[in-house]
Scaffold this motif. Structure first.
Motif, PDB file in Angstrom:
ATOM      1  N   VAL A 192     -11.935 -23.846   3.019  1.00  0.00           N
ATOM      2  CA  VAL A 192     -11.650 -23.039   4.209  1.00  0.00           C
ATOM      3  C   VAL A 192     -10.746 -21.857   3.854  1.00  0.00           C
ATOM      4  N   VAL A 193      -9.667 -22.130   3.109  1.00  0.00           N
ATOM      5  CA  VAL A 193      -8.756 -21.049   2.731  1.00  0.00           C
ATOM      6  C   VAL A 193      -9.435 -20.088   1.760  1.00  0.00           C
ATOM      7  N   LEU A 194     -10.359 -20.595   0.947  1.00  0.00           N
ATOM      8  CA  LEU A 194     -11.115 -19.717   0.040  1.00  0.00           C
ATOM      9  C   LEU A 194     -11.964 -18.733   0.850  1.00  0.00           C
ATOM     10  N   VAL A 195     -12.604 -19.225   1.899  1.00  0.00           N
ATOM     11  CA  VAL A 195     -13.371 -18.346   2.790  1.00  0.00           C
ATOM     12  C   VAL A 195     -12.446 -17.323   3.438  1.00  0.00           C
ATOM     13  N   TYR A 196     -11.264 -17.781   3.828  1.00  0.00           N
ATOM     14  CA  TYR A 196     -10.288 -16.881   4.451  1.00  0.00           C
ATOM     15  C   TYR A 196      -9.870 -15.770   3.493  1.00  0.00           C
ATOM     16  N   PHE A 197      -9.574 -16.120   2.243  1.00  0.00           N
ATOM     17  CA  PHE A 197      -9.184 -15.096   1.265  1.00  0.00           C
ATOM     18  C   PHE A 197     -10.340 -14.134   0.980  1.00  0.00           C
ATOM     19  N   ALA A 198     -11.568 -14.657   0.971  1.00  0.00           N
ATOM     20  CA  ALA A 198     -12.734 -13.784   0.781  1.00  0.00           C
ATOM     21  C   ALA A 198     -12.836 -12.792   1.931  1.00  0.00           C
ATOM     22  N   ALA A 199     -12.546 -13.270   3.157  1.00  0.00           N
ATOM     23  CA  ALA A 199     -12.566 -12.375   4.313  1.00  0.00           C
ATOM     24  C   ALA A 199     -11.459 -11.331   4.218  1.00  0.00           C
ATOM     25  N   LEU A 200     -10.269 -11.736   3.731  1.00  0.00           N
ATOM     26  CA  LEU A 200      -9.181 -10.778   3.530  1.00  0.00           C
ATOM     27  C   LEU A 200      -9.621  -9.651   2.602  1.00  0.00           C
ATOM     28  N   ALA A 201     -10.219 -10.032   1.480  1.00  0.00           N
ATOM     29  CA  ALA A 201     -10.639  -9.036   0.490  1.00  0.00           C
ATOM     30  C   ALA A 201     -11.743  -8.143   1.046  1.00  0.00           C
ATOM     31  N   ALA A 202     -12.723  -8.739   1.738  1.00  0.00           N
ATOM     32  CA  ALA A 202     -13.847  -7.963   2.268  1.00  0.00           C
ATOM     33  C   ALA A 202     -13.377  -6.943   3.295  1.00  0.00           C
ATOM     34  N   LEU A 203     -12.514  -7.356   4.218  1.00  0.00           N
ATOM     35  CA  LEU A 203     -11.989  -6.422   5.211  1.00  0.00           C
ATOM     36  C   LEU A 203     -11.192  -5.309   4.547  1.00  0.00           C
ATOM     37  N   GLY A 204     -10.404  -5.679   3.537  1.00  0.00           N
ATOM     38  CA  GLY A 204      -9.610  -4.673   2.842  1.00  0.00           C
ATOM     39  C   GLY A 204     -10.464  -3.645   2.142  1.00  0.00           C
ATOM     40  N   ILE A 205     -11.469  -4.108   1.405  1.00  0.00           N
ATOM     41  CA  ILE A 205     -12.342  -3.192   0.665  1.00  0.00           C
ATOM     42  C   ILE A 205     -13.081  -2.254   1.618  1.00  0.00           C
ATOM     43  N   ALA A 206     -13.576  -2.804   2.740  1.00  0.00           N
ATOM     44  CA  ALA A 206     -14.323  -1.980   3.703  1.00  0.00           C
ATOM     45  C   ALA A 206     -13.473  -0.826   4.226  1.00  0.00           C
ATOM     46  N   ASN A 207     -12.193  -1.053   4.433  1.00  0.00           N
ATOM     47  CA  ASN A 207     -11.317   0.010   4.933  1.00  0.00           C
ATOM     48  C   ASN A 207     -10.814   0.919   3.825  1.00  0.00           C
ATOM     49  N   ILE A 208     -10.645   0.386   2.609  1.00  0.00           N
ATOM     50  CA  ILE A 208     -10.212   1.220   1.481  1.00  0.00           C
ATOM     51  C   ILE A 208     -11.277   2.268   1.159  1.00  0.00           C
ATOM     52  N   ILE A 209     -12.530   1.896   1.331  1.00  0.00           N
ATOM     53  CA  ILE A 209     -13.626   2.842   1.056  1.00  0.00           C
ATOM     54  C   ILE A 209     -13.504   4.079   1.943  1.00  0.00           C
ATOM     55  N   THR A 294      -0.561  -1.824  16.426  1.00  0.00           N
ATOM     56  CA  THR A 294      -0.179  -2.988  17.240  1.00  0.00           C
ATOM     57  C   THR A 294      -0.751  -4.285  16.686  1.00  0.00           C
ATOM     58  N   ASN A 295      -1.856  -4.221  15.932  1.00  0.00           N
ATOM     59  CA  ASN A 295      -2.426  -5.401  15.282  1.00  0.00           C
ATOM     60  C   ASN A 295      -3.456  -4.967  14.242  1.00  0.00           C
ATOM     61  N   PRO A 296      -3.002  -4.327  13.156  1.00  0.00           N
ATOM     62  CA  PRO A 296      -3.942  -3.763  12.184  1.00  0.00           C
ATOM     63  C   PRO A 296      -4.820  -4.813  11.518  1.00  0.00           C
ATOM     64  N   PHE A 297      -4.372  -6.047  11.407  1.00  0.00           N
ATOM     65  CA  PHE A 297      -5.175  -7.067  10.729  1.00  0.00           C
ATOM     66  C   PHE A 297      -6.516  -7.258  11.433  1.00  0.00           C
ATOM     67  N   PHE A 298      -6.491  -7.466  12.735  1.00  0.00           N
ATOM     68  CA  PHE A 298      -7.746  -7.721  13.446  1.00  0.00           C
ATOM     69  C   PHE A 298      -8.518  -6.435  13.737  1.00  0.00           C
ATOM     70  N   TYR A 299      -7.808  -5.307  13.873  1.00  0.00           N
ATOM     71  CA  TYR A 299      -8.521  -4.049  14.093  1.00  0.00           C
ATOM     72  C   TYR A 299      -9.283  -3.603  12.839  1.00  0.00           C
ATOM     73  N   MET A 300      -8.948  -4.156  11.672  1.00  0.00           N
ATOM     74  CA  MET A 300      -9.714  -3.838  10.466  1.00  0.00           C
ATOM     75  C   MET A 300     -11.164  -4.267  10.594  1.00  0.00           C
ATOM     76  N   ALA A 301     -11.415  -5.341  11.316  1.00  0.00           N
ATOM     77  CA  ALA A 301     -12.763  -5.886  11.437  1.00  0.00           C
ATOM     78  C   ALA A 301     -13.558  -5.120  12.494  1.00  0.00           C
TER      79      ALA A 301
END
Length: 641
Positions: A192-209, A294-301
């Motif tokens: 479960v946490v592995l999926v979570y970390f994969a989601a962290l990386a995917a959201l980050g990469i999508a916005n870094i682009i 106000t909540n950048p973590f969820f607005y990334m998605a």
């Protein structure tokens, strides 16, 4: 009659690999997956609130390139210095027979150096670090679950009134399942946490682009530019930046579960890269859309992915909370074994994993305090002000203890030692000083909790020392007693008298002789001794010394992570005549009724009363030592302290 006496327990090498031997039966990938699920749940959920609190928290920053680049740079180098350098490369080398944490480090230093003039100060620091941990254990579930559920308000603002009730339901459910154990559910933690970390990386990469220039924030000159631009605000912001490294101390505390190498590799190859990709993704989002602070973590998605992300994040925060709760059980168990807390009822929830324990008193106390935090603070932003001061204090204490270890035990090159400890101390001191500014905004809570826990821990330890001193003053040496007991009438069977010292006659024996005027054919004066190592090898468990007239002095050695089982270990004795039969063995326990008084030179009267209350409400020795209920006789006496 041949008697085997255990040799002294050996000292662990400071360079040992985090207890690697005990993990050889598991593959490295399996251990890494387990470490991802248990060890990194806390620090892994920091992206949910760290960036948000930096820009909209108690000391808000302008959402502009100077501050965004500066904050990302500070997060990157904080993780590098605190987690990678301090914990992965230095602290995790300081294993006590494979175990880590404040108590394990304290025991390692004390065992190696013995009594020194500053030993009392070192013990005080170790106890203070433990007291601060409980404040962290209360805040972590509250802020983690709240910050995840707050994502519902990003999905739809109409969900905002439901955030607190949903968080309360989740937390109540989490604490109610503790008594069933987490062995089965724990198998899901890693994936479960592995999926979570994969989601962290995917959201980050999508916005870094979209904003690739954010990659430049890794340069330390941006952190320096931030401080030069506004030193006061940069210093205050360090209290929020510190939220990114909360959870780092669990790498060291949980080392015994997985070993040093799997934890280190998991951090360097997976967790650290995924975290930084996500933090940079949040920074990239803020560069283009400052209103999302106000909540950048969820607005990334994207909108379609926000609800699934809320569910994944909530699952990750539940796992992070579970790890903290389990850690509270483990720390409490160590405190009991090392004599800092009274005996507490402990339930072992797994037949195979000795570390899977459940302590009801700790569980329900944590639940009440966590619910009060959620109801009182209502949102993660308010809780963030209370979070950090206890963790930064613990890290500062760890640095002080590492300084003693490096200078006095490992004896590194003096210049290298000064450089390493100096760097860690400066970073920890800045974080702690910045968090101190949040005391009036909520930081008072963990400090009050720590003060109460510290008082309890030190009162119990001091009270036990006073009680033993009083008992020793009135005790009769065993050698003298055995000579005078030759004329006493003997009856069949075995009597076991538990004593705080194997060299003197326990009060229960004297009371029994006074009232019944008989002795058993075989008499054992039993002393249970908890060593300052986590585990004692089975062949070193027993120490037996014969005395005259059928008396034997028996010492059972246990590690501070182990479970005490007196009948099971007595059954292994073959050097004291016939094998032990529980049906022919009687256990005699002394129960002292403590009387607090001003006349004796001890503690303050209120502390003596507190100690007497804890003694009265502690779990009985019969249950703690697993003695058969129908073979136990308790003899009471009064003791003035």
């Amino acid at each position: 009659m041949a008697i085997t006496v255990s040799k002294p327990v050996p000292v662990a090498s400071p360079a040992a690999d985090g207890g690697a031997d005990q993990h050889r039966s598991h593959s490295l990938p399996a251990l890494m997956l387990g470490a991802v699920g248990i060890v990194y749940g806390d620090i892994g959920t920091s992206p949910l609130y760290a960036m948000k609190e930096t820009f909209v928290g108690a000391h808000p920053l302008a959402v502009d390139p100077v501050h965004i680049f500066g904050v990302i740079s500070l997060v990157f180098w904080s993780l590098m210095l605190v987690v990678t350098a301090k914990y992965v490369f230095v602290a995790m080398r300081a294993d006590n027979k494979g175990e880590g944490g404040s108590f394990a480090l304290l025991a390692l230093i004390s065992r190696t150096l013995g009594e020194k003039r500053w030993t009392a100060a070192l013990v005080t620091l170790g106890v203070l670090a433990t007291a601060l941990f409980y404040g962290d254990a209360m805040i972590t579930p509250a802020i983690s679950v709240l910050s995840a559920v707050e994502g519902l308000a990003v999905v739809n603002q109409g969900f905002a009134p439901l955030v607190v009730p949903i968080a309360i339901v989740i937390l109540i459910g989490l604490f109610f399942v503790q008594s069933y154990g987490t062995a089965r559910v724990g198998l899901l933690f890693g994936p479960v946490v592995l999926v979570y970390f994969a989601a962290l990386a995917a959201l980050g990469i999508a916005n870094i682009i979209d904003q690739p220039q954010i990659l430049g924030a890794l340069s330390p000159h941006h952190a320096l530019a931030f401080f030069l631009y506004d030193p006061r605000l940069a210093f205050l912001a360090m209290g929020s930046v510190f939220l990114a490294v909360t959870g780092a101390e669990t790498l060291y505390a949980d080392m015994g579960h997985f070993g040093r190498r799997p934890i280190a590799l998991s951090w360097l190859t997976l967790v650290y890269p995924c975290l930084m990709l996500n933090y940079m993704g949040q920074g990239a989002l803020l560069l283009g859309h400052p209103e999302t602070a106000t909540n950048p973590f969820f607005y990334m998605a994207p909108e379609w992915a926000r609800l699934p992300m809320v569910l994944i994040a909530t699952a990750a925060t539940i796992i992070a909370s579970q790890a903290v709760i389990s850690g509270a059980f483990s720390v409490t168990h160590q405190a009991v074994q090392l004599g800092f807390l009274p005996r507490l009822h402990t339930k072992h929830t797994s037949a195979r994993a000795a570390g899977q324990i459940y302590i009801p008193a700790v569980n329900w106390t944590l639940l009440v305090m966590v619910l009060l935090l959620v109801i009182g603070f209502k949102e993660s932003t308010a809780l963030a002000a209370a979070y950090g001061i206890s963790v930064s204090g613990t890290m500062l204490i760890t640095t002080a203890m590492l300084a003693v270890l490096i200078f006095q035990v490992w004896r590194w090159n003096r210049w290298l030692s000064c450089l390493v400890i100096g760097l860690f101390a400066v970073v920890d001191a800045i974080f702690f000083a910045s968090n101190v500014t949040k005391i009036l905004d909520g930081g008072w809570f963990p400090l009050c909790v720590a003060a109460v826990i510290f008082t309890v821990l030190t009162t119990w330890a001091t009270g036990r020392a006073l009680m033993r001193k009083r008992l020793a003053a009135d005790a009769l040496p065993l050698a003298v007693f055995t000579k005078s007991a030759k004329s006493v009438h003997r009856v069949k069977g075995t009597a076991v008298f538990l004593s705080t010292s194997a060299d003197s006659v326990p009060s229960a024996l004297l009371h029994n002789l006074k009232h019944n005027q008989v002795l058993h054919e075989r008499v054992l004066i039993l002393n249970v001794k908890v060593e300052d190592v986590p585990h004692v090898a089975p062949e070193k468990r027993l120490e037996i010394h014969p005395a005259e007239s059928g008396f034997f002095r028996v010492i059972l050695h246990y590690g501070f992570m182990e479970e005490v089982d007196v009948p099971a270990d007595l059954a292994r004795i073959t050097q004291c005549g016939a094998p032990f039969s529980m049906m022919n063995t009687s256990f005699f326990l002394g129960r002292q009724k403590l009387v607090a008084t001003r006349e004796e030179a001890g503690m303050a009267l209120w502390r003596e009363r507190l100690f007497a209350w804890m003694m009265k409400n502690s779990e009985s020795a019969m249950e703690f030592f697993k003695l058969p209920t129908n073979r136990v006789i308790e003899l009471g006496s009064q003791l003035r302290i």
